[in-house]
Design an enzyme around this catalytic site. Structure first.
Site, PDB file in Angstrom:
ATOM      1  N   GLU A 270       0.801  -1.230   0.000  1.00 21.30           N
ATOM      2  CA  GLU A 270       0.000   0.000   0.000  1.00 21.30           C
ATOM      3  C   GLU A 270       0.833   1.279   0.000  1.00 21.30           C
ATOM      4  O   GLU A 270       0.602   2.181   0.810  1.00 21.30           O
ATOM      5  CB  GLU A 270      -0.979  -0.008   1.189  1.00 21.30           C
ATOM      6  CG  GLU A 270      -1.903  -1.215   1.175  1.00 21.30           C
ATOM      7  CD  GLU A 270      -2.901  -1.245   2.341  1.00 21.30           C
ATOM      8  OE1 GLU A 270      -2.843  -0.362   3.204  1.00 21.30           O
ATOM      9  OE2 GLU A 270      -3.739  -2.167   2.364  1.00 21.30           O
TER      10      GLU A 270
ATOM     11  N   GLU B 242      -5.757 -10.973  -0.805  1.00 17.98           N
ATOM     12  CA  GLU B 242      -6.604 -10.685   0.379  1.00 17.98           C
ATOM     13  C   GLU B 242      -8.080 -10.615  -0.009  1.00 17.98           C
ATOM     14  O   GLU B 242      -8.803  -9.700   0.387  1.00 17.98           O
ATOM     15  CB  GLU B 242      -6.193  -9.346   1.017  1.00 17.98           C
ATOM     16  CG  GLU B 242      -4.729  -9.252   1.369  1.00 17.98           C
ATOM     17  CD  GLU B 242      -4.331  -7.954   2.081  1.00 17.98           C
ATOM     18  OE1 GLU B 242      -5.221  -7.210   2.524  1.00 17.98           O
ATOM     19  OE2 GLU B 242      -3.122  -7.723   2.195  1.00 17.98           O
TER      20      GLU B 242
ATOM     21  N   ASP C 276     -11.878 -10.547  -0.376  1.00 16.42           N
ATOM     22  CA  ASP C 276     -13.183 -10.639   0.279  1.00 16.42           C
ATOM     23  C   ASP C 276     -14.121  -9.672  -0.439  1.00 16.42           C
ATOM     24  O   ASP C 276     -13.672  -8.749  -1.102  1.00 16.42           O
ATOM     25  CB  ASP C 276     -13.123 -10.401   1.801  1.00 16.42           C
ATOM     26  CG  ASP C 276     -12.504  -9.084   2.241  1.00 16.42           C
ATOM     27  OD1 ASP C 276     -12.287  -8.196   1.394  1.00 16.42           O
ATOM     28  OD2 ASP C 276     -12.247  -8.934   3.452  1.00 16.42           O
TER      29      ASP C 276
ATOM     30  N   ASN D  52       2.347  -5.229  -3.022  1.00 16.55           N
ATOM     31  CA  ASN D  52       0.955  -5.595  -2.736  1.00 16.55           C
ATOM     32  C   ASN D  52       0.110  -4.335  -2.510  1.00 16.55           C
ATOM     33  O   ASN D  52       0.547  -3.411  -1.812  1.00 16.55           O
ATOM     34  CB  ASN D  52       0.960  -6.444  -1.447  1.00 16.55           C
ATOM     35  CG  ASN D  52      -0.335  -7.178  -1.176  1.00 16.55           C
ATOM     36  OD1 ASN D  52      -0.853  -7.870  -2.057  1.00 16.55           O
ATOM     37  ND2 ASN D  52      -0.865  -7.049   0.035  1.00 16.55           N
TER      38      ASN D  52
ATOM     39  N   HIS E   2      -9.971  -6.611  -2.172  1.00 10.44           N
ATOM     40  CA  HIS E   2     -11.035  -6.258  -1.218  1.00 10.44           C
ATOM     41  C   HIS E   2     -12.131  -5.531  -1.987  1.00 10.44           C
ATOM     42  O   HIS E   2     -11.995  -4.353  -2.311  1.00 10.44           O
ATOM     43  CB  HIS E   2     -10.496  -5.337  -0.119  1.00 10.44           C
ATOM     44  CG  HIS E   2      -9.514  -5.995   0.801  1.00 10.44           C
ATOM     45  ND1 HIS E   2      -9.860  -7.041   1.629  1.00 10.44           N
ATOM     46  CD2 HIS E   2      -8.196  -5.762   1.025  1.00 10.44           C
ATOM     47  CE1 HIS E   2      -8.810  -7.413   2.331  1.00 10.44           C
ATOM     48  NE2 HIS E   2      -7.775  -6.665   1.985  1.00 10.44           N
TER      49      HIS E   2
END
Ligand code: XIL
Length: 395
Positions: free
Chosen positions: A170, A288, A290, A216, A257
C-alpha cells in the site's frame, strides 16, 4: 516443420494432461467431485488457494472448526497480523517470533506454502518507531538503517520458509486523496522518499535469494482511464521502472477487497489487467480477497440474497481471471468465515459485513460454491496450469 510443430503441441498437451491429473477426482475425498476441498481442486491447476489466518482463532480450543477448515480447504496461508512490525518487534530490538513461528510450523505440517505479510507498510507500526520519528529522537538516517535492519532480520529469520513476501504494501495513494494525482503516500514516503521501495526489495533479496518478492496493494483489480488518477496505472509504471532499474521484484499482489455496492467487474477487465503485469515478466496473485456488503436494514432474504449473489459473482470474477493467467500463482481469501472477518470492525459507518465464503456458523455460502465450480469446471485450452516463477536476482 509441420511435424515439429505437431510434436510440440502434442508434448504440451501431454504435460497439461499430466498436471491436471496429479490429483485424481477422488483422491482422499468423497467420490463426488463437488465434495472435494478447494485445495484439492486448485492443485489441478497448480494454483495455491489460501486464507489469512487469525492465530487466536487457530489456537482457540473452543473453535476446532476453524483449524479444521484452514487445514482441509487451503494449501497456502498468510498471517493476518502476527508478521506485522508491531507484532514482531513491539519493543525496539526485541523480537517476538513465537506466534509467527507457530503458524509456519502449522503450515509445514499441513503441506501449505506461506505468504509472508508484511515487511514495509504504513500501518500497524510499533509506537516506539512512529513516536521516535515524530519527536525527533529517530533521525531520517537512522530510520533508513532501522528499516534495513528490520527487513534483514525478519527475512533471514524466516529464510527458506516463505514462498512469497509482501515486501511493500500500500505505497500508492488513492484518487480520493488530496492531491488526486496518485503519489507515494504515508509514513515511509514522507520520511525516506520514494526510494525506500527499491531499497526494501534489494534488502529483502539480499536476505533470502529464493523467496518471491511482491508489491501488494488494493484497488488494483482493473485499469481505469489510465490517467494520473488511475492507481493501477501508477502501480504499473512503478513496477515497470523498478524492473528496468534492476530491482529484484517478482510479482504484484492484488489484494481484492471488493464491495458489492460498487458494482461488478467483468472477468475480461480483470484478466487484461493481470496480463499487463505478467507481460512485464512479473507474477501476480490475489492476496486478500473478500467481497463485503452493507448490512444495515437487511430485514429478510429479499435483501440478503442479492448481496450473497453479488459477493459470489465477484469472487468468481477474480478467481476466473486468476485461472486465465498461468502467472497468477495464488488466490488468498482474507479470513475464513464472516465470524472472523476484519470487515465489520473496519467498515462500521455504515456497517458492512458478509464478506467471506463461510457464514457466521461455518456454513459455506454461494461464494464458496462459486469458487469450487470455477476450479472444477475449468481447464485447457483456456485455463492452463500455473507456471513457476523464478526469483529475480536483480542487478
Ligand atoms: C487487517 C487485519 O485483517 C485486521 O485484523 C487488522 O486489525 C488490520 O489489518 N490490507 C492489508 C491487511 O494488507 O494487512 C489488512 O489486515 C487488511 C487491509
Amino acid at each position: 516443420m509441420k511435424l515439429r510443430r505437431f510434436t510440440v503441441v502434442a508434448v504440451t498437451a501431454a504435460a497439461v494432461a499430466a498436471t491436471l491429473n496429479v490429483v485424481p477426482a477422488s483422491a482422499g475425498h468423497n467420490s463426488k467431485p463437488a465434495d472435494q476441498s478447494l485445495r484439492a481442486l486448485a492443485a489441478r491447476h497448480n494454483l495455491y488457494i489460501g486464507t489469512a489466518v487469525d492465530s487466536a482463532a487457530l489456537n482457540d480450543p473452543a473453535d476446532p472448526q476453524y483449524r479444521k477448515l484452514v487445514t482441509q480447504e487451503f494449501n497456502t496461508v498468510t498471517a493476518e497480523n502476527v508478521m506485522k512490525w508491531e507484532s514482531l518487534e513491539p519493543t525496539r530490538g526485541q523480537y517476538n517470533w513465537g506466534p509467527a513461528d507457530e503458524l509456519i510450523e502449522f503450515a509445514r505440517k499441513n503441506k501449505q506454502l506461506v505468504r509472508g505479510h508484511v515487511l514495509v507498510w504504513n500501518n500497524q507500526l510499533p509506537a516506539w518507531l512512529t513516536e521516535g520519528v515524530a519527536d525527533g529522537s529517530i533521525s531520517k538516517t537512522e530510520l533508513r538503517e532501522i528499516l534495513k535492519n528490520h527487513i534483514t532480520t525478519v527475512v533471514k529469520h524466516f529464510k527458506g520458509k516463505i514462498w512469497q513476501w509482501d515486501v511493500v504494501n500500500e505505497a500508492a495513494s488513492d484518487p480520493w486523496d488530496s492531491p488526486s494525482t496518485i503519489h507515494y503516500k504515508g509514513f515511509w514516503a514522507q520520511n525516506l522518499g520514494e526510494g525506500y521501495v527499491a531499497d526494501a526489495f534489494r534488502w529483502a533479496r539480499a536476505a533470502d535469494p529464493k523467496a518471491l518478492l511482491f508489491y501488494n496493494d488494493y484497488n488494483l483489480e482493473a485499469f481505469g482511464d489510465r490517467g494520473p488518477s488511475d492507481k493501477v496505472q501508477f502501480v504499473y509504471n512503478m513496477v515497470k521502472s523498478l524492473k528496468a532499474a534492476g530491482v529484484p521484484i517478482d510479482g504484484v499482489g492484488s489484494q481484492g477487497h471488493l464491495g458489492t455496492q460498487y458494482g461488478n467487474y467483468d472477468v475480461f477487465q480483470v484478466s487484461d489487467t493481470l496480463k499487463a503485469f505478467t507481460d512485464l515478466g512479473l507474477a501476480t496473485a490475489f492476496t486478500e480477497v473478500d467481497v463485503r456488503s452493507h448490512t444495515a436494514n437487511i430485514a429478510d432474504s429479499n435483501e440478503l440474497n442479492p448481496r450473497l449473489q453479488a459477493s459470489a459473482y465477484n469472487h468468481g470474477v477474480l478467481l476466473q481471471a486468476c485461472l486465465s493467467n498461468p502467472k497468477c500463482l495464488s488466490f488468498t481469501l482474507w479470513g475464513v468465515s464472516d465470524h472472523h472477518s476484519w470487515v465489520p470492525t473496519w467498515f462500521d459507518d455504515p456497517p458492512e459485513g458478509l464478506a467471506t465464503v463461510y457464514d457466521e456458523n461455518y456454513q459455506p455460502k454461494k461464494a464458496y460454491f462459486e469458487l469450487k465450480g470455477d476450479l472444477l469446471f475449468s481447464g485447457p485450452p483456456y485455463v492452463l496450469p500455473r507456471v513457476t516463477q523464478k526469483p529475480n536476482k536483480g542487478r
